[in-house]
Design a protein around this motif. Structure first.
Motif, PDB file in Angstrom:
ATOM      1  N   TRP A 124     -16.701 -28.135  19.953  1.00  0.00           N
ATOM      2  CA  TRP A 124     -16.087 -27.138  19.085  1.00  0.00           C
ATOM      3  C   TRP A 124     -14.572 -27.355  19.042  1.00  0.00           C
ATOM      4  O   TRP A 124     -13.926 -27.581  20.059  1.00  0.00           O
ATOM      5  CB  TRP A 124     -16.372 -25.735  19.600  1.00  0.00           C
ATOM      6  N   GLY A 126     -12.934 -23.911  14.895  1.00  0.00           N
ATOM      7  CA  GLY A 126     -14.347 -23.561  14.899  1.00  0.00           C
ATOM      8  C   GLY A 126     -14.634 -22.383  15.816  1.00  0.00           C
ATOM      9  O   GLY A 126     -15.418 -21.489  15.484  1.00  0.00           O
ATOM     10  N   ARG A 127     -13.984 -22.362  16.977  1.00  0.00           N
ATOM     11  CA  ARG A 127     -14.155 -21.228  17.898  1.00  0.00           C
ATOM     12  C   ARG A 127     -13.608 -19.949  17.283  1.00  0.00           C
ATOM     13  O   ARG A 127     -14.158 -18.864  17.467  1.00  0.00           O
ATOM     14  CB  ARG A 127     -13.453 -21.522  19.225  1.00  0.00           C
TER      15      ARG A 127
END
Length: 208
Positions: free
Chosen positions: A38, A42-43
């Motif tokens: 990730w 994205g997190r």
């Protein structure tokens, strides 16, 4: 296009398209992409989407409980702040990922991120400009969504709401129908620069 088609027909059409597209993707033999780590963006998208989705689902499943919770100004402010933080995190993550895809020439994925981002920004506008988005949601959107789920569509309250709320709801429905066909792309793993064979290898001793 009449309001009856917009609010009473298109949601069911979008649901059918989503179902058909989901089945088609499940049955299609596409090579599975190897998992990738990730990214920070994205997190951020995951965290923001989790907050926003959780609040929407709680309001839809238990509107009276959320209404009682919002009866306290302090709790209402806390809930509104949490939802706004989640939406801003989601917006930042989507913008970052969309720009990265555009730089990499993945224009289809960039457009997909832009569509989702535009939808999220309408929600941010409702939260900031109209205030008390959770109240709008409970008293306008939830009754409409529940009427759709009971196959007795009633958009009376939604049609009387500000235009931005109508756009936010209809854009959500449109994204639901387009979801199986959106391609967000995948960031390829960065590989180290190739080294010319033999440069780092130990020469083999020649035997006489």
């Amino acid at each position: 296009m009449s309001d009856s088609i917009l609010f009473n027909v298109i949601p069911y059409a979008a649901a059918l398209v989503t179902l058909a597209g989901g089945i088609a993707r499940l049955t299609a033999k596409e090579p599975a992409a190897p998992p990738s780590p990730w990214t920070p963006a994205g997190r951020t998208v995951l965290a923001g989407a989790s907050i926003v989705l959780f609040l929407h689902l709680v309001g839809l499943a238990a509107p009276r409980a959320m209404q009682v919770f919002n009866a306290s100004p302090a709790r209402l402010f806390t809930l509104e702040s949490l939802g706004l933080i989640g939406a801003l995190l989601l917006s930042w993550g989507l913008l970052t990922l969309g720009l990265r895809r555009a730089r990499e020439g993945q224009w289809g994925a960039a457009v997909a991120f832009a569509l989702v981002l535009s939808q999220v920004l309408t929600g941010v506008y409702v939260a900031v400009a109209l205030r008390w988005a959770s109240a709008w949601y409970l008293h306008v959107t939830v009754p409409y969504l529940r009427s759709l789920m009971s196959f007795q569509p009633d958009a009376t309250l939604l049609q009387a709401a500000p235009l931005v709320i109508q756009v936010h709801v209809l854009a959500s429905i449109a994204l639901l129908g387009a979801a199986p066909f959106l391609r967000f792309g995948r960031v390829p793993a960065r590989t180290p620069a190739s080294v010319e064979p033999g440069l780092l290898a130990t020469p083999r001793e020649e035997t006489p």
